[in-house]
Every structure is written in C-alpha cells, then in structure tokens.
Motif scaffolding. Structure first.
Motif, PDB file in Angstrom:
ATOM      1  N   PRO A  66       0.839  -1.212   0.000  1.00 28.95           N
ATOM      2  CA  PRO A  66       0.000   0.000   0.000  1.00 28.95           C
ATOM      3  C   PRO A  66       0.870   1.256   0.000  1.00 28.95           C
ATOM      4  O   PRO A  66       2.026   1.232   0.425  1.00 28.95           O
ATOM      5  CB  PRO A  66      -0.775  -0.139   1.316  1.00 28.95           C
ATOM      6  N   ARG A  67       0.272   2.377  -0.459  1.00 28.03           N
ATOM      7  CA  ARG A  67       0.990   3.638  -0.490  1.00 28.03           C
ATOM      8  C   ARG A  67      -0.029   4.758  -0.462  1.00 28.03           C
ATOM      9  O   ARG A  67      -0.947   4.788  -1.282  1.00 28.03           O
ATOM     10  CB  ARG A  67       1.851   3.735  -1.755  1.00 28.03           C
ATOM     11  N   ASN A  68       0.105   5.670   0.487  1.00 22.24           N
ATOM     12  CA  ASN A  68      -0.767   6.841   0.557  1.00 22.24           C
ATOM     13  C   ASN A  68       0.022   8.125   0.358  1.00 22.24           C
ATOM     14  O   ASN A  68      -0.395   9.195   0.775  1.00 22.24           O
ATOM     15  CB  ASN A  68      -1.511   6.888   1.900  1.00 22.24           C
ATOM     16  N   TYR A  69       1.184   8.018  -0.268  1.00 24.71           N
ATOM     17  CA  TYR A  69       2.075   9.153  -0.505  1.00 24.71           C
ATOM     18  C   TYR A  69       2.543   9.115  -1.955  1.00 24.71           C
ATOM     19  O   TYR A  69       2.577   8.058  -2.591  1.00 24.71           O
ATOM     20  CB  TYR A  69       3.287   9.084   0.437  1.00 24.71           C
ATOM     21  N   SER A  70       2.892  10.272  -2.468  1.00 23.92           N
ATOM     22  CA  SER A  70       3.458  10.378  -3.810  1.00 23.92           C
ATOM     23  C   SER A  70       4.977  10.405  -3.722  1.00 23.92           C
ATOM     24  O   SER A  70       5.539  10.906  -2.746  1.00 23.92           O
ATOM     25  CB  SER A  70       2.959  11.645  -4.512  1.00 23.92           C
ATOM     26  N   VAL A  71       5.623   9.882  -4.754  1.00 21.25           N
ATOM     27  CA  VAL A  71       7.081   9.886  -4.809  1.00 21.25           C
ATOM     28  C   VAL A  71       7.503  10.463  -6.158  1.00 21.25           C
ATOM     29  O   VAL A  71       7.123   9.942  -7.212  1.00 21.25           O
ATOM     30  CB  VAL A  71       7.674   8.478  -4.636  1.00 21.25           C
ATOM     31  N   ILE A  72       8.268  11.550  -6.108  1.00 17.08           N
ATOM     32  CA  ILE A  72       8.870  12.116  -7.313  1.00 17.08           C
ATOM     33  C   ILE A  72      10.239  11.475  -7.472  1.00 17.08           C
ATOM     34  O   ILE A  72      11.089  11.589  -6.587  1.00 17.08           O
ATOM     35  CB  ILE A  72       9.007  13.646  -7.206  1.00 17.08           C
ATOM     36  N   VAL A  73      10.444  10.773  -8.563  1.00 17.46           N
ATOM     37  CA  VAL A  73      11.698  10.048  -8.770  1.00 17.46           C
ATOM     38  C   VAL A  73      12.433  10.646  -9.962  1.00 17.46           C
ATOM     39  O   VAL A  73      11.857  10.836 -11.036  1.00 17.46           O
ATOM     40  CB  VAL A  73      11.444   8.549  -9.012  1.00 17.46           C
ATOM     41  N   MET A  74      13.696  10.946  -9.742  1.00 17.51           N
ATOM     42  CA  MET A  74      14.577  11.378 -10.822  1.00 17.51           C
ATOM     43  C   MET A  74      15.438  10.190 -11.242  1.00 17.51           C
ATOM     44  O   MET A  74      16.197   9.652 -10.448  1.00 17.51           O
ATOM     45  CB  MET A  74      15.472  12.530 -10.363  1.00 17.51           C
ATOM     46  N   PHE A  75      15.301   9.783 -12.491  1.00 22.47           N
ATOM     47  CA  PHE A  75      16.114   8.717 -13.053  1.00 22.47           C
ATOM     48  C   PHE A  75      17.287   9.373 -13.779  1.00 22.47           C
ATOM     49  O   PHE A  75      17.079  10.167 -14.705  1.00 22.47           O
ATOM     50  CB  PHE A  75      15.295   7.858 -14.008  1.00 22.47           C
TER      51      PHE A  75
END
Length: 327
Positions: A66-75
């Motif tokens: 589960p996940r209730n948070y957003s993740v900004i990912v830089m590749f």
C-alpha cells in the motif's frame, strides 16, 4: 446439555466481532506495512532531501502497495564515466527543490523526493523501459503514473521553479523554491560600480567618454543581441546546454521543436545575428565613409558576404525548428 451451544452462540458472535474477522486482520496488516514504509521514508528524508534508491528499495517503497504518498523520482546517470552533463545540471536544480520542501514549514509525509541512478538501479530502468536520462516521474499515491506524470524536460527545462509548478499540478503540493544565496550578481555589480567610479575619479575633468555614441551604440547592440537570442528563456526555463543521444552518441545543439531551445542554440543564434549585424555595419560604412573607392568596395563585398552567409544559416535553423512553415 443441548441448550449449551445456544447459550454460547452470542458469546462466540461477540468474540468474532471483537476480533474483526479475516478482513479486519488484513486491514491491520496493511496499515502496519504502510506505517513502516512511511516511517522509513521519513527517517531517510530527515537525513537527505533526495532519497537514493536501488532496485529493491524502489520496488518495495514506490511500486508495491500500500501507499498513501506520492514519490517524485529522478532517473539519472551521475557517474563520471557516463559523461552526462545535463544529469549533473538537473541534479543541482532537483536538490534545490527537494531542500526547499524538506525545510518548508508545510513539510509532510504526503510527498517524497527520490533518485535512481543507472549504475545503482539498472534493473529499474529495464523494468520501466527507460533509455534516457535524466527523467522525472511522479508515482501518485493511488494508481499508476499517467502520461502527465512524466515531466517534459525538453519543453519545460529543469529549473527548480518549473519542477515545482509540475509537482503542484500533479500532487497539489505547492513548494516555494528557496535558492541558496548567490553572491556573483552583487559582486559583479560592485565591480562595475567600482570601475565606473574609478574612471570618473581619474578623468573627472574630462567626461567626454560618457558622450561617446559609438560606445553606447555597442553596449545597446550587445544587449539587443543577448535578448533576441533567447537569454531570458535560459534564465526562466533553465534548459540543458545540449542533448546527447544515448544510443548513437550524437550531440544536438539545436532543439527540434519550436517550443524549446538549448543553451548552445542561444549562443549559435547570437553569433549568427552578430554576423548579420556586422555585415550591415560594413555596408553602411562602405556607403557613407570618406575612404578611397578600393577599400569601400572591399568593405561592401565583405558586408554582403557576411549578411548572405549568416542570414542563410539563420534561415536553416528556423527551417529545422518550424517544419511546417511554407518556404
């Protein structure tokens, strides 16, 4: 004795209700896993604004529910042997954005900033079918990333302010970008004022240089060339200097779209505009100066050559960016 099960039935029902049944147990496990993930991310975020992830961390904390948070990912690909200059420039802006959020009074566990380097998580690149870097993707709290969750780097540039607007659009989290103090501007202004003050002091009795039309014209021309070549775009959007194709290794200095440009493209256009301007100046001098005819002819031929050469190059740049323009 037959009445005993009937008497125990309400007790059993109460016990089942108190335990919540299998569904409640699953919900508690889900909440426990979610709490562990959020606590882990908060602990890392308290030490480093941008959380570095490998394949295992990415799959467990970003991809897996589960996940209730957003993740900004830089590749990205920051290792020196990758020779990705744009990755380093984008990383600096990304760090500024993440630090602005980390030290903001509105900081919560609603959003996290992470990074996956190719040399630390090549399996993630393969899983997402990614073949270029840097790339920014928002992994929302619910569901999979949509088309708008991939940042349009070539169009918007990688300035922290542009990234913040995109983050606000995708997550409703508004981040006020706070840049570290830059003393280069005040130092240059102080140096300029010192030079002007020194000239006035040394030539206080002769200020004719302030009325030099050629000097003022040259300064105004430099300013006009800088503005018409797109320096303000670079300042606002923060585009990369150039783009290197990861497959062929070919470096592109001219952006293929009319909606964006590279920093190198700005320099090229400035050079071309300067060449056309110099040619026009030579033509004007050839027509109005008091030099002998031979020198005026040379200046005229040189002026025509500069105008034709650099203006044709300008047209070729325009043609490569505006493909549908009728020529």
């Amino acid at each position: 004795m037959a009445a005993l099960p009937v008497l125990l039935l309400p007790v059993l029902l109460l016990l089942l209700a108190g335990c919540g049944g299998p569904g409640a147990a699953g919900q508690r496990r889900k909440e426990m896993v979610l709490s562990e993930k959020v606590n882990q991310l908060m602990e890392w975020a308290s030490k480093r604004s941008v959380i570095r992830m490998n394949g295992d961390k990415f799959r467990r904390l970003v991809k897996a529910p589960p996940r209730n948070y957003s993740v900004i990912v830089m590749f990205t690909a920051l290792q020196p042997h990758r020779q990705c200059v744009v990755c380093k420039q984008a990383d600096e802006e990304y760090q500024i954005l993440a630090n602005s959020w980390r030290y903001s009074s509105a900081f919560t566990n609603k959003i996290f900033f992470a990074m996956v380097d190719f040399d630390e998580g090549s399996d993630v690149f393969q899983m997402l079918n990614m073949n270029s870097a840097p790339t920014f993707i928002n992994f929302p709290a619910k569901g999979k990333p949509k088309r708008g969750d991939t940042y349009e780097l070539q169009v918007r540039g990688f300035a922290a302010e542009q990234l913040a607007r995109w983050v606000a659009d995708r997550t409703d989290v508004h981040i006020r970008v706070i840049r570290p103090p830059n003393y280069a501007g005040p130092l240059m202004l102080g140096l300029l004022l010192a030079v002007i003050g020194g000239l006035v002091y040394l030539r206080g009795s002769n200020l004719d240089f302030l009325y030099n039309k050629t000097g003022w014209a040259f300064a105004a021309l430099c300013f006009v060339l800088a503005m018409t070549s797109g320096q303000m775009w670079n300042h606002i959007r923060g585009p990369p200097y150039a783009h290197k194709n990861p497959h062929t290794g070919q470096v592109n200095y001219i952006h293929g779209s009319s909606q964006a440009q590279f920093v190198a493209e700005t320099h090229i256009v400035l050079l071309f505009n300067g060449g056309v301007t110099l040619g026009m100046v030579l033509l004007h001098e050839a027509a109005t100066s008091d030099m002998d005819v031979g020198k005026r002819k040379i200046m005229c031929i040189a002026g025509i050559g500069l105008v034709v050469l650099f203006f044709s190059w300008l047209l070729s740049v325009f043609r490569s960016k505006y493909h549908g323009y009728p020529y």
